[in-house]
Design a protein around this motif. Sequence first.
Motif, PDB file in Angstrom:
ATOM      1  N   ALA A  35       0.911  -1.345   0.098  1.00  0.00           N
ATOM      2  CA  ALA A  35       0.026  -0.034  -0.028  1.00  0.00           C
ATOM      3  C   ALA A  35       0.936   1.160   0.031  1.00  0.00           C
ATOM      4  O   ALA A  35       0.583   2.086  -0.606  1.00  0.00           O
ATOM      5  N   MET A  36       2.008   1.127   0.685  1.00  0.00           N
ATOM      6  CA  MET A  36       3.008   2.335   0.714  1.00  0.00           C
ATOM      7  C   MET A  36       3.466   2.479  -0.789  1.00  0.00           C
ATOM      8  O   MET A  36       3.576   3.680  -0.998  1.00  0.00           O
ATOM      9  N   LEU A  37       3.928   1.617  -1.168  1.00  0.00           N
ATOM     10  CA  LEU A  37       4.352   1.738  -2.479  1.00  0.00           C
ATOM     11  C   LEU A  37       3.388   2.456  -3.741  1.00  0.00           C
ATOM     12  O   LEU A  37       3.644   3.049  -4.422  1.00  0.00           O
ATOM     13  N   SER A  38       1.981   1.839  -3.409  1.00  0.00           N
ATOM     14  CA  SER A  38       0.961   2.400  -4.443  1.00  0.00           C
ATOM     15  C   SER A  38       0.778   4.028  -4.143  1.00  0.00           C
ATOM     16  O   SER A  38       0.673   4.607  -4.950  1.00  0.00           O
ATOM     17  N   GLU A  39       1.013   4.071  -2.851  1.00  0.00           N
ATOM     18  CA  GLU A  39       0.757   5.844  -2.651  1.00  0.00           C
ATOM     19  C   GLU A  39       2.126   6.383  -2.984  1.00  0.00           C
ATOM     20  O   GLU A  39       2.007   7.601  -3.157  1.00  0.00           O
ATOM     21  N   GLY A  40       3.139   5.919  -2.882  1.00  0.00           N
ATOM     22  CA  GLY A  40       4.339   6.525  -3.634  1.00  0.00           C
ATOM     23  C   GLY A  40       3.987   6.611  -5.171  1.00  0.00           C
ATOM     24  O   GLY A  40       4.438   7.876  -5.610  1.00  0.00           O
ATOM     25  N   ILE A  41       3.564   5.620  -5.893  1.00  0.00           N
ATOM     26  CA  ILE A  41       3.443   5.804  -7.252  1.00  0.00           C
ATOM     27  C   ILE A  41       2.311   7.017  -7.410  1.00  0.00           C
ATOM     28  O   ILE A  41       2.381   7.818  -8.471  1.00  0.00           O
ATOM     29  N   HIS A  42       1.171   6.963  -6.465  1.00  0.00           N
ATOM     30  CA  HIS A  42       0.348   7.995  -6.519  1.00  0.00           C
ATOM     31  C   HIS A  42       0.867   9.515  -6.500  1.00  0.00           C
ATOM     32  O   HIS A  42       0.500  10.189  -7.207  1.00  0.00           O
ATOM     33  N   SER A  43       1.785   9.780  -5.649  1.00  0.00           N
ATOM     34  CA  SER A  43       2.296  10.872  -5.438  1.00  0.00           C
ATOM     35  C   SER A  43       3.430  11.367  -6.848  1.00  0.00           C
ATOM     36  O   SER A  43       3.370  12.574  -7.013  1.00  0.00           O
ATOM     37  N   VAL A  44       3.773  10.330  -7.481  1.00  0.00           N
ATOM     38  CA  VAL A  44       4.754  10.564  -8.510  1.00  0.00           C
ATOM     39  C   VAL A  44       3.798  10.952  -9.676  1.00  0.00           C
ATOM     40  O   VAL A  44       4.102  11.848 -10.417  1.00  0.00           O
ATOM     41  N   VAL A  45       2.719  10.139  -9.668  1.00  0.00           N
ATOM     42  CA  VAL A  45       1.658  10.659 -10.804  1.00  0.00           C
ATOM     43  C   VAL A  45       1.025  12.037 -10.565  1.00  0.00           C
ATOM     44  O   VAL A  45       1.078  12.894 -11.519  1.00  0.00           O
ATOM     45  N   ASP A  46       0.848  12.644  -9.351  1.00  0.00           N
ATOM     46  CA  ASP A  46       0.264  13.794  -8.976  1.00  0.00           C
ATOM     47  C   ASP A  46       1.303  14.883  -9.388  1.00  0.00           C
ATOM     48  O   ASP A  46       0.993  16.054  -9.873  1.00  0.00           O
ATOM     49  N   SER A  47       2.671  14.488  -8.979  1.00  0.00           N
ATOM     50  CA  SER A  47       3.676  15.363  -9.336  1.00  0.00           C
ATOM     51  C   SER A  47       3.906  15.699 -10.789  1.00  0.00           C
ATOM     52  O   SER A  47       3.952  16.894 -11.390  1.00  0.00           O
ATOM     53  N   VAL A  48       3.844  14.631 -11.586  1.00  0.00           N
ATOM     54  CA  VAL A  48       3.936  14.840 -13.016  1.00  0.00           C
ATOM     55  C   VAL A  48       2.506  15.555 -13.741  1.00  0.00           C
ATOM     56  O   VAL A  48       2.823  16.597 -14.517  1.00  0.00           O
ATOM     57  N   ASN A  49       1.496  15.325 -13.002  1.00  0.00           N
ATOM     58  CA  ASN A  49       0.312  15.917 -13.447  1.00  0.00           C
ATOM     59  C   ASN A  49       0.190  17.415 -13.167  1.00  0.00           C
ATOM     60  O   ASN A  49      -0.200  18.363 -13.983  1.00  0.00           O
ATOM     61  N   GLU A  50       1.155  17.879 -12.071  1.00  0.00           N
ATOM     62  CA  GLU A  50       1.132  19.160 -11.731  1.00  0.00           C
ATOM     63  C   GLU A  50       2.005  20.119 -12.948  1.00  0.00           C
ATOM     64  O   GLU A  50       1.891  21.207 -13.201  1.00  0.00           O
ATOM     65  N   VAL A  51       3.057  19.227 -13.242  1.00  0.00           N
ATOM     66  CA  VAL A  51       3.749  19.997 -14.358  1.00  0.00           C
ATOM     67  C   VAL A  51       3.087  19.964 -15.651  1.00  0.00           C
ATOM     68  O   VAL A  51       3.205  21.028 -16.301  1.00  0.00           O
ATOM     69  N   LEU A  52       2.080  19.083 -15.989  1.00  0.00           N
ATOM     70  CA  LEU A  52       1.359  19.211 -17.191  1.00  0.00           C
ATOM     71  C   LEU A  52       0.341  20.411 -17.119  1.00  0.00           C
ATOM     72  O   LEU A  52       0.161  20.862 -17.914  1.00  0.00           O
ATOM     73  N   LEU A  53      -0.130  20.516 -15.971  1.00  0.00           N
ATOM     74  CA  LEU A  53      -1.063  21.800 -15.673  1.00  0.00           C
ATOM     75  C   LEU A  53      -0.494  23.126 -15.800  1.00  0.00           C
ATOM     76  O   LEU A  53      -0.828  23.876 -16.339  1.00  0.00           O
ATOM     77  N   LEU A  54       0.849  23.089 -15.246  1.00  0.00           N
ATOM     78  CA  LEU A  54       1.550  24.424 -15.505  1.00  0.00           C
ATOM     79  C   LEU A  54       1.901  24.766 -16.767  1.00  0.00           C
ATOM     80  O   LEU A  54       1.776  25.967 -17.448  1.00  0.00           O
ATOM     81  N   TYR A  55       2.344  23.651 -17.636  1.00  0.00           N
ATOM     82  CA  TYR A  55       2.584  23.505 -18.966  1.00  0.00           C
ATOM     83  C   TYR A  55       1.277  24.171 -19.912  1.00  0.00           C
ATOM     84  O   TYR A  55       1.273  25.064 -20.926  1.00  0.00           O
ATOM     85  N   GLY A  56      -0.006  23.348 -19.445  1.00  0.00           N
ATOM     86  CA  GLY A  56      -1.125  23.674 -20.351  1.00  0.00           C
ATOM     87  C   GLY A  56      -1.394  25.140 -19.946  1.00  0.00           C
ATOM     88  O   GLY A  56      -1.904  26.032 -20.704  1.00  0.00           O
ATOM     89  N   LEU A  57      -1.231  25.721 -18.737  1.00  0.00           N
ATOM     90  CA  LEU A  57      -1.685  27.009 -18.538  1.00  0.00           C
ATOM     91  C   LEU A  57      -0.774  28.310 -19.123  1.00  0.00           C
ATOM     92  O   LEU A  57      -0.928  29.109 -19.761  1.00  0.00           O
ATOM     93  N   ARG A  58       0.562  27.636 -19.494  1.00  0.00           N
ATOM     94  CA  ARG A  58       1.419  28.510 -20.070  1.00  0.00           C
ATOM     95  C   ARG A  58       1.363  28.725 -21.306  1.00  0.00           C
ATOM     96  O   ARG A  58       0.820  29.616 -22.119  1.00  0.00           O
ATOM     97  N   GLN A  59       0.630  27.630 -21.999  1.00  0.00           N
ATOM     98  CA  GLN A  59       0.344  27.594 -23.413  1.00  0.00           C
ATOM     99  C   GLN A  59      -0.742  28.124 -23.759  1.00  0.00           C
ATOM    100  O   GLN A  59      -1.259  28.968 -24.620  1.00  0.00           O
ATOM    101  N   SER A  60      -1.714  27.947 -22.796  1.00  0.00           N
ATOM    102  CA  SER A  60      -3.208  28.680 -23.042  1.00  0.00           C
ATOM    103  C   SER A  60      -3.103  30.404 -22.864  1.00  0.00           C
ATOM    104  O   SER A  60      -3.877  31.036 -23.438  1.00  0.00           O
ATOM    105  N   GLU A  61      -1.959  30.540 -22.297  1.00  0.00           N
ATOM    106  CA  GLU A  61      -1.892  32.276 -22.309  1.00  0.00           C
ATOM    107  C   GLU A  61      -1.356  32.711 -23.703  1.00  0.00           C
ATOM    108  O   GLU A  61      -1.228  33.883 -23.611  1.00  0.00           O
TER     109      GLU A  61
END
Length: 304
Positions: A35-61
């Motif tokens: 379960a801890m490993l799954s939570e670690g994967i969860h955090s990695v995915v969320d971190s990547v998601n934040e990068v994509l959202l920032l990129y999307g915001l920049r492109q949308s501007e």
Amino acid sequence: MSTGSSKVSIYAAMAANVAIGIAKFIGAYISGSSAMLSEGIHSVVDSVNEVLLLYGLRQSETGPDEQYPLGRGQELYFWSLMVAVLIFALGGGVSIIQGVRSLQSVEISSDPIVSYCVLGAAAVFEGAALTVSIREFNKIQSNADMGLWKAIRVSKDPSSFIVIVEDSAALVGLLIAFIGVWMSETTGNPIYDAIASIAIGGLLTVVATALVAKTKGLLVGESASLETRESIKTIVRSDEAVSDSEPPITLHFGPEDIMLALNIEFRDELSADEIEAAVRRIEKTIRGTHTEVKRIFIEAASVD
């Protein structure tokens, strides 16, 4: 939601996820918890998601140009859809696979205390990030009486509500992981830890499916809110030069970028100059009332 508020939420969530992800993987390595490993994967995915959202915001501007005459505001919606897909594929899928593998070769966690410490610290950081996200979201909420989840449902800014949904899911995932570790330690049966991993994957899959449905609507082309459309209709029909009009056609190109098309029937006795003045007057009133309306196209024609 303003771009600045969105970025504050995203940066807060990213900082929390990076720190928590490292701690979770260390905890999973020491304790051997699935379960801890799954939570670690969860955090990695969320971190990547934040990068994509920032990129999307920049492109949308990016402003309009010859290639994209209406701007690139919908890039934010595209990258938000990619975020939802990543949550489904990497977050949900990998966690479920990890849990199934653990069921096939169950091992008791060697040091559950480490897991408890990491999960407790992660809950504090995730809670802080969620608080920041909700605070920034509420700053610009148009209707203060509207509940949080209803406001999220009607929001046109995925860069704000995705962070809130992610952080909320992360807190629920931490609770599931804690229950799995605790049950495995209490009963001496590691199967509960594996089940917790599968449950975390199921949670992420449900969250991803909901986000896909929401962002798909924005990407395809959602209209402005009912309140906005009714307000525009009232502005148009209250003008003394208008005899009738069709319902306004609106399209979101971004959270604060709406295109408006109007088909207005003006009074027959008006001259061309008077109609032109009426069009300018209507446009000015609409732009003054709804700053998110960036482009207005008015066709003076018979409604029939």
